[in-house]
Design a protein around this motif. Structure first.
Motif, PDB file in Angstrom:
ATOM      1  N   PHE B 168      18.630  78.717  69.693  1.00 43.98           N
ATOM      2  CA  PHE B 168      18.500  80.099  69.218  1.00 43.98           C
ATOM      3  C   PHE B 168      18.335  80.227  67.709  1.00 43.98           C
ATOM      4  N   GLN B 215      24.011  90.742  73.056  1.00 43.92           N
ATOM      5  CA  GLN B 215      23.142  91.124  74.174  1.00 43.92           C
ATOM      6  C   GLN B 215      22.395  89.898  74.698  1.00 43.92           C
ATOM      7  N   ARG B 216      21.854  89.131  73.749  1.00 42.01           N
ATOM      8  CA  ARG B 216      21.106  87.930  74.133  1.00 42.01           C
ATOM      9  C   ARG B 216      22.017  86.940  74.852  1.00 42.01           C
ATOM     10  N   ASP B 219      22.497  88.103  78.380  1.00 38.70           N
ATOM     11  CA  ASP B 219      21.282  87.903  79.176  1.00 38.70           C
ATOM     12  C   ASP B 219      21.073  86.429  79.500  1.00 38.70           C
ATOM     13  N   LEU B 220      21.309  85.581  78.502  1.00 36.72           N
ATOM     14  CA  LEU B 220      21.102  84.148  78.710  1.00 36.72           C
ATOM     15  C   LEU B 220      22.088  83.611  79.748  1.00 36.72           C
ATOM     16  N   THR B 222      23.396  85.226  82.204  1.00 36.86           N
ATOM     17  CA  THR B 222      22.939  85.674  83.523  1.00 36.86           C
ATOM     18  C   THR B 222      21.769  84.808  83.993  1.00 36.86           C
ATOM     19  N   ALA B 223      20.815  84.550  83.079  1.00 41.06           N
ATOM     20  CA  ALA B 223      19.631  83.766  83.449  1.00 41.06           C
ATOM     21  C   ALA B 223      20.039  82.338  83.824  1.00 41.06           C
TER      22      ALA B 223
END
Lengths: 303, 270
Positions: B168, B215-216, B219-220, B222-223
């Motif tokens: 990142f 937020q990222r 999301d990451l 979850t992915a």
């Protein structure tokens, strides 16, 4: 409960309330006796993200999940991968209940997901490394992983870039990498949550071409979108409005209901508006689905 | 804001070189040995030798030397700050006196050596990330730490956290750049006023950046979960680590060079 062998995923009367939006489980619990309207979620003024959704995804079909923002599309998609489990009702994937924690790994090995923002789902710093992340988690042998990664990158049109750092890819390529990551897991079903939302027209076209070839290869696809021009090649559409299924049927059937688009929070693309006008105003033999090619043919005949 | 586009620290640069092909465990151990050697260096000639070694390593890695030097950019402030502290706050033989400020011989030499040490530390450490894919690096760390797992040490978790952090870096630099440009367009001034004003001007950059990072991260997570990730349990590798003869030779070579420099520093040069 075992379902028909042709059924990939099935949701039966599923209601989902996000934690924090209500005190967890909807009163009435898993028995599903109490309708969501009577639940605490509604009585406290909070709307469940999904309300009594019943849906079956058949093997090999390309299902389009449509709806405006906040209609519950992403929540529904996450149920198919056991990322979320129903507050009320049942969700099964290949007959396995998503509520059973022992089934989660098998379910995620059967249904892969691609999310909206490719930047937030790429784990690896090199293209092939990222595509291998899923198969590595599945515990596959090295040779199998290498083979799957190669096939997935070829299908996504990224084989030439397999050794490139992921930060050098364009937006469209990143999303295709996300698809490749899902393909490398070789799951029979692929769920895509607004995969084209952050792409330019070129990237969108590239991704839709990949999906079309996957569908032709027999893969079950659930594609979430609010762009109607992207669903022309789908087999079936489901429209969600405020967490409920407002309409379900074939793509020609959906376009026949174009008067309801505004009510459903959908925007008809110019081609569909033209098709609708011509259908209303002329006796031209127009196609059932307003694809660009079919519409061009009809207009050429008119001229 | 152009500098944000030129940071290389933490980035992997693909190339087909001897250094790239080495086992990550060999490179991690070699870096640790090199860093120890740099800390023990006391003579300017030894520092010059470290510089020569750095250049040779860049040639051997097929990396442009300028790109390697660029990785020290983020720590230049720290290097200057450390040197500054040494120059003005070290007691010893006075070299120059301006009012109440005394610059000593020991202060100046301390500033030069400490600055060089920090610079070389970062430059050699950056070779690790420049020539090793983060996944390999994380695998290497995981394998090196694996003996401690039985004592409850979270080897896999730490290695994965490091991989993601490295992955990142370019994304977050882009994000910072974007936010800074947005704030500039709205009249923010990052390069005007005193230090306090400049720091205050960065607040509107940091707040949205933190929000985006969280937020990222969500999301990451979850992915990753959706892609069957459940920690190190049952995980296999596309490129399993194999320790070859070349790795043993490489490690011995680094050990010999560092030992030679330390011995040279202690016995002859001093």
């Amino acid at each position: 409960m075992k379902t028909d062998s042709k059924t990939v995923c099935e949701l039966r009367d599923v209601t989902y309330v996000y934690p924090g939006e209500a005190s967890g489980r909807v009163p009435g619990g898993a028995s599903g006796q109490e309708p969501p309207e009577a639940s605490g979620a509604v009585s406290t003024g909070r709307r469940p993200a999904l309300s009594g959704v019943t849906l079956r995804v058949q093997e090999g079909e390309w299902l389009a999940l449509l709806g405006s923002n906040g209609s519950g599309k992403s929540t529904l998609a996450k149920h198919l991968n056991a990322l979320l489990t129903p507050t009320q009702g049942d969700c099964t994937v290949f007959g396995l209940s998503t509520k059973d924690l022992n089934n989660v790994f098998a379910i995620r090995s059967a249904v892969s997901m691609v999310f909206q923002n490719p930047e937030n789902q790429i784990v690896g710093t090199v293209v092939e490394e990222d595509a291998a992340f899923g198969p590595e988690n599945q515990g596959l042998p090295t040779e199998e992983i290498v083979l799957r990664v190669e096939n997935a990158l070829r299908a996504a049109g990224l084989l030439a870039k397999r050794k490139k750092p992921t930060y050098t890819l364009s937006g469209g390529e990143k999303q295709r990498l996300a698809v490749a990551g899902a393909l490398a897991m070789d799951t029979p079903c692929l769920v895509l949550d607004e995969p084209t939302a952050m792409l330019d027209p070129q990237g969108r076209r590239e991704l839709l071409d990949v999906l079309r070839s996957l569908h032709e290869g027999g893969k079950t696809i659930v594609s979430i979108t609010h762009r109607l021009e992207e669903i022309l090649r789908c087999d079936r559409a489901v429209v969600l409005v405020e967490g409920r299924i407002a309409w379900e049927g074939s793509i020609p059937g959906l376009f026949a209901h174009s008067d309801s688009f505004r009510k459903w929070g959908l925007d008809a693309p110019p081609l569909v508006s033209l098709w609708k006008e011509l259908r209303a105003e002329t006796d031209l033999p127009l196609p059932e689905i307003p694809t660009l090619t079919a519409m061009t043919d009809s207009l050429c005949r008119l001229l | 804001m152009k500098f944000l586009n030129h940071l290389t620290f933490g980035q992997y640069v693909p190339a087909d070189s001897l250094v790239h092909r080495l086992d990550p465990r060999c490179k991690i151990l070699a870096v640790l040995v090199v860093l120890t050697g740099i800390f023990l260096a006391r003579h300017i000639l030894v520092f010059a030798a470290w510089g020569g070694l750095l250049f040779s390593l860049a040639v051997l890695s097929h990396l442009p030397f300028r790109l390697v030097l660029r990785s020290a950019k983020p720590v230049l402030i720290l290097v200057f700050f450390t040197a500054f502290i040494h120059v003005f706050f070290t007691d010893g033989t006075p070299l120059l006196e301006i009012g109440f400020i005394t610059i000593t011989r020991e202060g100046v030499s301390g500033a030069v050596y400490m600055g060089l040490r920090l610079l070389f530390l970062v430059l050699f450490a950056s070779f690790l990330t420049l020539t090793t894919k983060p996944m390999e690096l994380s695998d290497g760390l995981e394998r090196l730490f694996s003996p401690f797992v039985r004592f409850g040490f979270p080897a896999h978790e730490l290695a994965m956290m490091m991989t993601i952090a490295l992955r990142f870096i370019p994304t977050l630099l882009d994000e910072t750049d974007r936010i800074m440009k947005a704030q500039l367009a709205r009249g923010a001034a990052f390069d005007r006023g005193n230090l306090w004003k400049r720091l205050k001007a960065f607040l509107p950059v940091l707040i949205p950046l933190f929000v985006i990072v969280f937020q990222r991260a969500e999301d990451l997570a979850t992915a990753m979960e959706a892609r069957c990730y459940r920690g190190g349990e049952g995980r296999t590798r596309m490129h399993p680590l194999v320790w070859r003869t070349g790795d043993t030779l490489g490690a011995l070579c680094v050990l010999a060079i560092v030992a030679g420099l330390i011995v040279g520093d202690r016995s002859f040069l001093s």
